[in-house]
Design a protein around this motif. Structure first.
Motif: not given
Ligand code: GLY
Length: 409
Positions: A57-63, A101-104, A216-221, A236-238
């Motif tokens: 976890r980081r203290d931000y959700v957008r980078a 896990g913030d905007y998609f 559009f990050m949705q899976f862990d392979r 879901p992440s970006i």
């Protein structure tokens, strides 16, 4: 479109996303931290791999970042093409915005379109842009959602093309976060076409240049004995990647990345250094106005990767990362010798590289002298090897010709 230098483009990208609530995070090292699956950092998302997976976890959700990347050795290996095409590099900078896990999709698409087309930002003509979406496969359905968001953003349906997983499903390696992607292409015009024919998108990969990949990050392979498995990510992440050199090519109105300000001075420096090393007798490449041979582009590119790799602690050696670095340095030196260089020249390329890149990457400035020493030692050692090879070849040939001499009685 106003002319923007490579440094301005990098800064504008970072500022745009800071304005959208993203934390500016410095590039991570080219040596991936704690990741044995990766030889070198090859994408902006590498440093956030565990954040996407929910393990950190980081203290931000957008980078937002401008990430140093090397693609030489391992997956995404471009070494042999470098210098002979307009867009292959061993080292490049990847601009990226990230959502954990913030905007998609909807916001990622709207942000990208605003940055590219708004007059306040890059101001690219919309009629020059095309986008692609994932066409779907047995495991993941067609990305109708992305198509819908592009249409809502104002992209005409006929400019949205569905493509296969080869182009529109991104993964950093055999394992790790991955997902369907949308790529944005710029039409450089028929002048950029190798065939000279006016072909529609996407039939001409010299003319239509990919400038931005929105993943559009949705899976862990993961890979199991039964085959690859895609496990949904916690959220879901970006992850996006825009090649700075490519977008500079578009915004500066040139056809090749090597003609941008990020490279032009380096290519010229490599020519000057090789010619100085070749001595006054060589006029091989001194005629101004004639196109420069690929060797100078090879040297310019390899000087960037060697400088950045050494600054991040990689040293030339016979295995692993050090071996790839050694191959890069030796390839550059061989190209210099092909153009007539007699002595050392490559080590001096560190100075123009630091001049162009040192403001954005201050770690280069403090390491300049030590990088120079490493390159100088490697260059001297390689020159001795070449000299020894040459001598043994001469001995072998003379012994052969002596034993083959006709005998006169
Ligand atoms: N991670 C997105 C890209 O490298 O294109």
């Amino acid at each position: 479109m106003d002319y923007r230098s490579g440094s301005q483009i990098r800064e504008d990208f970072l500022r745009f996303f800071e304005g959208k609530g993203h934390r500016r995070v410095h590039s991570s090292s080219l040596v991936p931290h704690n990741d044995p699956t990766l030889l070198f950092t090859n994408a902006g998302m590498n440093q956030f791999k565990d954040v996407f997976r929910g393990a950190e976890r980081r203290d931000y959700v957008r980078a937002v970042t401008s990430q140093k990347c090397v693609r030489a050795g391992g997956k995404h290996n471009d070494l042999e093409n470098v210098g002979f095409t307009r867009r292959h590099h061993t080292f490049f900078e990847m601009l990226g915005n990230f959502s954990f896990g913030d905007y998609f999709k909807r916001d990622a698409i709207a942000y990208a379109w605003e940055l590219l087309t708004s007059k306040e930002w890059f101001g690219i003509d919309k009629d020059r842009l095309y986008v692609t979406i994932f066409e779907g496969d047995a495991q993941v359905p067609r990305d109708d959602e992305a198509e819908q968001f592009w249409i809502e953003t104002g992209v005409p349906k006929e400019r949205i093309i569905a493509m296969s997983g080869k182009d529109n499903f991104w993964q950093m390696g055999e394992t790790g976060p991955c997902g369907p992607s949308s790529e944005i292409f710029y039409d450089l015009g028929v002048a950029a076409s190798e065939s000279g024919e006016d072909r529609p998108f996407p039939e001409d990969d010299q003319r239509y240049v990919e400038i931005w990949n929105l993943v559009f990050m949705q899976f862990d392979r993961s890979v199991t004995p039964e085959g690859p498995v895609l496990t949904p990510l916690p959220k879901p992440s970006i992850d996006t990647g825009m090649g700075l050199e490519r977008v500079a090519c578009v915004l500066q109105g040139v056809l090749s990345n090597y003609e941008t300000d990020l490279f032009a001075e380096l290519v010229e420096a490599s020519k000057q250094l090789v010619m100085a090393s070749a001595g006054a007798s060589s006029t091989m490449d001194s005629i101004s106005g004639s196109p420069l041979p690929a060797s100078y582009r090879v040297i310019a590119d390899h000087a960037r990767s060697a400088t950045f790799l050494i600054a991040d602690g990689v040293l030339p050696s016979n295995e692993g990362r050090g071996y790839v670095l050694r191959k890069i340095i030796r390839r550059a030196i061989r190209h210099g010798r092909q153009r007539g260089a007699l002595g050392s020249f490559f080590y001096a390329m560190v100075f123009p590289v630091v001049k162009i890149m040192g403001t954005a990457y201050p770690e280069l400035v403090s390491a300049t002298e030590s990088i120079k020493k490493v390159l100088q030692a490697e260059e001297e050692q390689f020159s001795r090897t070449i000299e020894l090879d040459r001598e043994s070849l001469m001995i072998w040939w003379s012994s052969r010709s002596l034993s083959n001499l006709p005998k006169y009685t």
